[in-house]
Design an enzyme around this catalytic site. Structure first.
Site, PDB file in Angstrom:
ATOM      1  CB  SER A 150      -2.938  42.478  39.672  1.00  0.00           C
ATOM      2  OG  SER A 150      -2.192  42.095  38.543  1.00  0.00           O
ATOM      3  CE1 TYR A 164      -4.616  47.007  32.758  1.00  0.00           C
ATOM      4  CE2 TYR A 164      -4.868  44.717  32.081  1.00  0.00           C
ATOM      5  CZ  TYR A 164      -5.207  45.770  32.903  1.00  0.00           C
ATOM      6  OH  TYR A 164      -6.145  45.584  33.895  1.00  0.00           O
ATOM      7  CE  LYS A 168      -3.752  46.420  36.252  1.00  0.00           C
ATOM      8  NZ  LYS A 168      -4.230  47.138  37.460  1.00  0.00           N
TER       9      LYS A 168
END
Length: 308
Positions: A150, A164, A168
């Site tokens: 992650s 993003y 994650k």
């Protein structure tokens, strides 16, 4: 059986550079075997010349393609006949204010950073209709490990990295559910790895930037300040991270999350403390929405057991 033939087999995505490349080199140097996946296999030609095919299989893989994921696992089964550790490392980041990021770029971010590792995790752990490895190909009870890479952004949302972070965050939630679904006798375990900033060529090829709209272009803008700060805070050593990942894969019992880097550890700790403080401060508001007659202490006890 030779030592090499009995060694673990790693399946690592995104091995062309950065953490993935460092991990691949660490694994090979320890005499273990690896399936190295990447979009441009020629990049690994020097390693392919140094290590025999009995130790290294280089395979082209775009993690956003489910068909290519299936092909990669079939090749792994044919080539090595076993699989021990899967590391979902491939990815990149889109940087830009939310309103400045095109939808196609945001969707592509989710495909690579969420759907890619999610589909690979399914393949490795043999959820129905996937290739049989950890549960059905490996010897009974041998199982395997899934290390989902992650980010510090997978625990704490940050300006300019909204999509993003979203990818994650989704990966972390998926990984938590995946871990909880596995039957103990399968010995299939997973962990969320949250790296901070590492000194790789991240800015050169793994970062897609969109310029800030003029409305944000002021010294007081949180996004402008964050861009400047992140450009100066890459403190991690990829080679040391690779050794840490091997150490994690060696653990009998895996933590749910583990941070790599001082700044990642600090950010996660601070947010966890704040979450607990907010929960305590607004506890009565939370309880106030229960149906009349509900025993909140009994509910707390029941859910404590479920989430143990």
């Amino acid at each position: 059986m030779s030592e090499l033939a009995s060694s673990r087999v790693w399946f690592i995505t995104g091995t062309s550079k950065g953490l993935g490349r460092a991990l691949l080199e660490e694994v090979l140097s320890r005499g273990e075997r690896a399936v190295a996946t990447l979009r441009e296999p020629d990049v690994l030609e020097p390693l392919a010349e140094r290590y025999p095919s009995s130790q290294l299989l280089v395979f082209r893989l775009d993690v956003s393609s489910y068909a290519e994921i299936e092909d990669a696992f079939r090749a792994t089964e044919v080539h090595f006949g076993r699989l021990d550790v899967v590391v979902n490392n491939a990815g990149y980041a889109v940087e830009g204010e939310i309103e400045a990021t095109p939808e196609n770029a945001a969707r592509a971010q989710m495909e690579v950073c969420f759907w890619g590792p999610a589909n690979i995790t399914k393949e490795a752990s043999q959820i129905p209709q996937s290739i049989r490895f950890f549960r059905d190909v490996n010897p009974l009870g041998q199982g395997g490990r899934v290390l989902n890479i992650s980010s510090i952004c997978g625990y704490s949302g940050n300006p300019t990295f909204s999509y993003y972070c979203a990818a994650k965050f989704a990966l972390e939630a998926f990984t938590e559910s995946f871990i909880k679904e596995m039957l103990p006798e399968w010995n299939i375990k997973g962990v969320i790895v949250e790296p901070g900033g590492f000194r790789t060529d991240w800015n050169a090829g793994s970062l897609v930037r969109f310029p800030a709209p003029p409305q944000y272009d002021t010294p007081e803008s949180p996004t402008v300040r964050f861009r400047k700060m992140t450009a100066q805070t890459y403190i991690g050593d990829p080679a040391k991270a690779a050794k840490a990942l091997v150490q994690i894969a060696d653990m009998d019992e895996l933590p749910l999350r583990i941070q790599l880097g001082t700044e990642s550890l600090l950010v996660v700790r601070n947010k966890a403390v704040r979450t607990i403080q907010d929960g305590e401060r607004y506890a009565e508001l939370a309880h106030s929405t229960n149906v009349d007659g509900v025993d909140k202490d009994a509910v707390l006890e029941m859910f404590k057991e479920i989430n143990a």
